[in-house]
Design a protein around this motif. Structure first.
Motif, PDB file in Angstrom:
ATOM      1  N   LEU A  53      81.300  60.174  85.020  1.00 57.51           N
ATOM      2  CA  LEU A  53      80.838  61.454  85.537  1.00 57.51           C
ATOM      3  C   LEU A  53      79.386  61.659  85.113  1.00 57.51           C
ATOM      4  CD1 LEU A  53      83.833  63.844  84.686  1.00 57.51           C
ATOM      5  CD2 LEU A  53      83.505  62.408  86.697  1.00 57.51           C
ATOM      6  N   GLU A  54      78.618  62.288  85.984  1.00 58.44           N
ATOM      7  CA  GLU A  54      77.244  62.597  85.599  1.00 58.44           C
ATOM      8  C   GLU A  54      76.737  63.823  86.339  1.00 58.44           C
ATOM      9  OE1 GLU A  54      74.010  59.881  86.934  1.00 58.44           O
ATOM     10  OE2 GLU A  54      75.651  58.612  87.657  1.00 58.44           O
ATOM     11  N   ASN A  55      75.665  64.363  85.804  1.00 64.19           N
ATOM     12  CA  ASN A  55      74.979  65.487  86.432  1.00 64.19           C
ATOM     13  C   ASN A  55      74.509  65.071  87.821  1.00 64.19           C
ATOM     14  OD1 ASN A  55      72.385  66.969  87.114  1.00 64.19           O
ATOM     15  ND2 ASN A  55      73.133  68.189  85.395  1.00 64.19           N
ATOM     16  N   GLY A  56      74.772  65.929  88.831  1.00 63.39           N
ATOM     17  CA  GLY A  56      74.429  65.591  90.204  1.00 63.39           C
ATOM     18  C   GLY A  56      72.955  65.293  90.403  1.00 63.39           C
ATOM     19  N   ARG A  57      72.102  66.045  89.733  1.00 69.07           N
ATOM     20  CA  ARG A  57      70.655  65.812  89.874  1.00 69.07           C
ATOM     21  C   ARG A  57      70.275  64.455  89.311  1.00 69.07           C
ATOM     22  NH1 ARG A  57      70.730  71.003  87.986  1.00 69.07           N
ATOM     23  NH2 ARG A  57      70.015  70.367  85.922  1.00 69.07           N
ATOM     24  N   ARG A  58      70.887  64.109  88.199  1.00 76.34           N
ATOM     25  CA  ARG A  58      70.627  62.803  87.587  1.00 76.34           C
ATOM     26  C   ARG A  58      71.078  61.681  88.525  1.00 76.34           C
ATOM     27  NH1 ARG A  58      68.041  60.252  83.137  1.00 76.34           N
ATOM     28  NH2 ARG A  58      69.204  58.359  82.656  1.00 76.34           N
ATOM     29  N   ALA A  59      72.257  61.853  89.128  1.00 76.03           N
ATOM     30  CA  ALA A  59      72.764  60.837  90.054  1.00 76.03           C
ATOM     31  C   ALA A  59      71.838  60.687  91.258  1.00 76.03           C
ATOM     32  CB  ALA A  59      74.172  61.217  90.517  1.00 76.03           C
ATOM     33  N   LEU A  60      71.343  61.796  91.777  1.00 74.90           N
ATOM     34  CA  LEU A  60      70.430  61.759  92.918  1.00 74.90           C
ATOM     35  C   LEU A  60      69.156  61.010  92.562  1.00 74.90           C
ATOM     36  CD1 LEU A  60      69.848  62.727  95.826  1.00 74.90           C
ATOM     37  CD2 LEU A  60      68.845  64.801  94.823  1.00 74.90           C
ATOM     38  N   ALA A  61      68.641  61.274  91.361  1.00 76.58           N
ATOM     39  CA  ALA A  61      67.418  60.602  90.920  1.00 76.58           C
ATOM     40  C   ALA A  61      67.627  59.105  90.745  1.00 76.58           C
ATOM     41  CB  ALA A  61      66.937  61.221  89.601  1.00 76.58           C
ATOM     42  N   ARG A  62      68.863  58.697  90.408  1.00 74.39           N
ATOM     43  CA  ARG A  62      69.155  57.271  90.239  1.00 74.39           C
ATOM     44  C   ARG A  62      69.520  56.598  91.563  1.00 74.39           C
ATOM     45  NH1 ARG A  62      72.910  54.789  87.267  1.00 74.39           N
ATOM     46  NH2 ARG A  62      74.573  56.295  87.645  1.00 74.39           N
ATOM     47  N   GLY A  63      69.606  57.378  92.625  1.00 78.49           N
ATOM     48  CA  GLY A  63      69.975  56.810  93.918  1.00 78.49           C
ATOM     49  C   GLY A  63      71.444  56.498  94.040  1.00 78.49           C
ATOM     50  N   VAL A  64      72.276  57.214  93.290  1.00 76.68           N
ATOM     51  CA  VAL A  64      73.719  56.966  93.298  1.00 76.68           C
ATOM     52  C   VAL A  64      74.367  57.687  94.480  1.00 76.68           C
ATOM     53  CG1 VAL A  64      75.873  57.454  92.061  1.00 76.68           C
ATOM     54  CG2 VAL A  64      73.873  56.630  90.808  1.00 76.68           C
ATOM     55  N   ARG A  65      75.238  56.990  95.180  1.00 79.03           N
ATOM     56  CA  ARG A  65      76.069  57.634  96.199  1.00 79.03           C
ATOM     57  C   ARG A  65      77.386  58.033  95.531  1.00 79.03           C
ATOM     58  NH1 ARG A  65      80.372  56.030  99.195  1.00 79.03           N
ATOM     59  NH2 ARG A  65      80.751  57.146 101.162  1.00 79.03           N
ATOM     60  N   PRO A  66      77.610  59.327  95.311  1.00 80.09           N
ATOM     61  CA  PRO A  66      78.813  59.747  94.581  1.00 80.09           C
ATOM     62  C   PRO A  66      80.099  59.428  95.339  1.00 80.09           C
ATOM     63  CG  PRO A  66      77.177  61.520  94.648  1.00 80.09           C
ATOM     64  CD  PRO A  66      76.725  60.476  95.618  1.00 80.09           C
ATOM     65  N   LEU A  67      81.131  59.116  94.567  1.00 83.00           N
ATOM     66  CA  LEU A  67      82.462  58.938  95.149  1.00 83.00           C
ATOM     67  C   LEU A  67      83.127  60.280  95.410  1.00 83.00           C
ATOM     68  CD1 LEU A  67      83.783  56.067  92.838  1.00 83.00           C
ATOM     69  CD2 LEU A  67      82.746  55.859  95.100  1.00 83.00           C
ATOM     70  N   GLY A  68      82.715  61.286  94.685  1.00 85.76           N
ATOM     71  CA  GLY A  68      83.290  62.611  94.833  1.00 85.76           C
ATOM     72  C   GLY A  68      82.616  63.571  93.879  1.00 85.76           C
ATOM     73  N   ARG A  69      82.993  64.850  93.995  1.00 86.11           N
ATOM     74  CA  ARG A  69      82.427  65.891  93.137  1.00 86.11           C
ATOM     75  C   ARG A  69      83.546  66.740  92.548  1.00 86.11           C
ATOM     76  NH1 ARG A  69      77.912  65.027  96.367  1.00 86.11           N
ATOM     77  NH2 ARG A  69      75.972  65.470  95.275  1.00 86.11           N
TER      78      ARG A  69
END
Length: 415
Positions: A248-264
């Motif tokens: 799990l990670e902070n959504g903003r952090r994931a966006l900055a890393r270019g991660v495509r989330p599996l879910g929220r």
């Protein structure tokens, strides 16, 4: 609450050893429940389970296509550990790799282990060895649930804060709630939640059967038909072996890393019944579900699908059916199923197995069937029948209810 995303997930259970196989098994409605086949003495009064066949760390690595040198750290970390720690390390390593976390990321990554009294099978064997005059010095570590922290952190390189959270069958859901709070508080950028295999001894099997919670042998019913969530002919839950992990990670952090989330994870709720025991209480369940909806700022009408706690127990399923009816009555009724019909009840890890089942179904556009549902407990719920149905799931609820009145609910959205 802070945008909390699921950036990676790994699963190991009797149905599958990865997300793709899990999706295939769920869609096909393939149950992994089989007979005991000599695994337990007759005194355990257990007729079925969903077992990991011949699990070993090296065997798991082979199935991942890893060469021995690539998994040397995993082998070293798990060498003297019990099966719960071994399974936890495997799925945690897979999740960390899939999340693309760097050594720098791992320095501040938190780790939460879901479950308590995880290695009861190992404990029983150790007591037998002790009575026979033999005991390994490593028992001083292996007997502790916190050994999972040491094994997983060594295998993955995680060096942030860590804890073990036990809440009976709600352990994994409560661990996910704790992780979401850590991220919301800014105490960590990433958190790995891992739910190890919960290992029982013959004594626990016997006690669970005699308490009325676990299904026993039935002459007219094949082992794979014993787990019957929400069916009028249900007889109790069937044990399942499995481990799972998510990052799990902070959504903003994931966006900055270019991660495509599996879910929220949009919201969560936890409430107690205020009493000890095994009898479920619909009031506490409804309170937890309403708290989760309020935290997510959504209404019951927004929910497309419920992955129910439903274990196949006589009292538990009836109570959850009442609580779901109370929550959703008078409005849009979501589809309802129970993954335990396919993989058994993974005990303290059930909630994480089921969260991953939710995101898999979201991704692939279906809701899996309940293969042994022949006489639905109630027409008030949109219970999915034996076969999977196509479904576009935008918002889901997943429930976990444990002994001693521990109720937890999560609201999950598509990535």
């Amino acid at each position: 609450m802070t945008d909390v995303v699921i950036s990676a997930a790994a699963v190991l259970n009797a149905l599958a050893g990865g997300l793709a196989g899990f999706a295939d098994g769920l869609r096909a409605g393939r149950t992994a429940v089989t007979g005991v086949d000599g695994r337990l003495p007759a005194s355990a009064r257990t007729a079925a389970g969903a077992w990991l066949e011949d699990f070993s760390v090296r065997g798991w690595m082979d199935r991942q296509g890893w060469q021995p040198e690539a998994g040397g750290g995993l082998i070293r970390a798990t060498r003297r550990s019990a099966m719960p720690a071994q399974t936890a390390a495997c799925v945690a390593v897979r999740a960390v790799l899939d999340a693309g976390l760097t050594p720098g990321d791992l320095d501040g990554t938190a780790l939460i282990v879901a479950g308590g009294n995880l290695a009861m099978g190992y404990q029983a064997q150790a007591l037998e060895a002790f009575a026979a005059g033999s005991l390994r010095p490593s028992h001083a570590l292996t007997c502790l649930d916190s050994d999972v922290i040491g094994v997983v952190s060594e295998a993955t390189g995680i060096r942030g804060e860590a804890s073990v959270i036990g809440a009976a069958s709600a352990s994994a859901a409560v661990a996910l709630i704790a992780a979401a709070r850590l991220l919301s508080a800014g105490a960590a950028d990433h958190c790995v939640v891992v739910a190890p295999l919960a290992e029982l001894s013959a004594a626990e099997f016997r006690a669970l059967h005699d308490s009325g919670a676990m299904a026993g042998p039935h002459a007219a019913t094949a082992p794979h038909q014993l787990c019957r969530p929400f069916d009028q002919d249900r007889r109790g839950f069937v044990y399942g072996q499995g481990a799972a992990a998510v990052v799990l990670e902070n959504g903003r952090r994931a966006l900055a890393r270019g991660v495509r989330p599996l879910g929220r994870i949009l919201g969560h709720g936890q409430r107690l019944d205020g009493r000890r025991g095994t009898e479920p209480d619909p009031h506490g369940q409804v309170a937890a579900m309403r708290a989760a909806l309020a935290a997510a700022d959504v209404t019951p009408a927004d929910v497309d699908y419920v992955n129910a706690h439903a274990t196949g127990s006589v009292a538990g399923d009836a109570a959850e059916a009442r609580s779901l009816h109370e929550l959703f009555q008078g409005g849009r009724t979501p589809l309802v199923n129970s993954t335990k019909a396919l993989i058994g009840h993974c005990m303290s890890g059930a909630g994480l197995q089921e969260l991953i089942a939710v995101i898999v179904q979201m991704e692939h556009g279906f809701v899996h069937g309940n293969p042994n549902l022949r006489q639905p407990l109630t027409p008030a719920l949109a219970l999915v029948g034996p076969a999977a149905v196509p479904a576009q799931i935008g918002l889901a609820m997943t429930n976990s209810f444990g002994f001693s009145g521990i109720n937890a609910s999560l609201i999950v959205a598509r990535g």
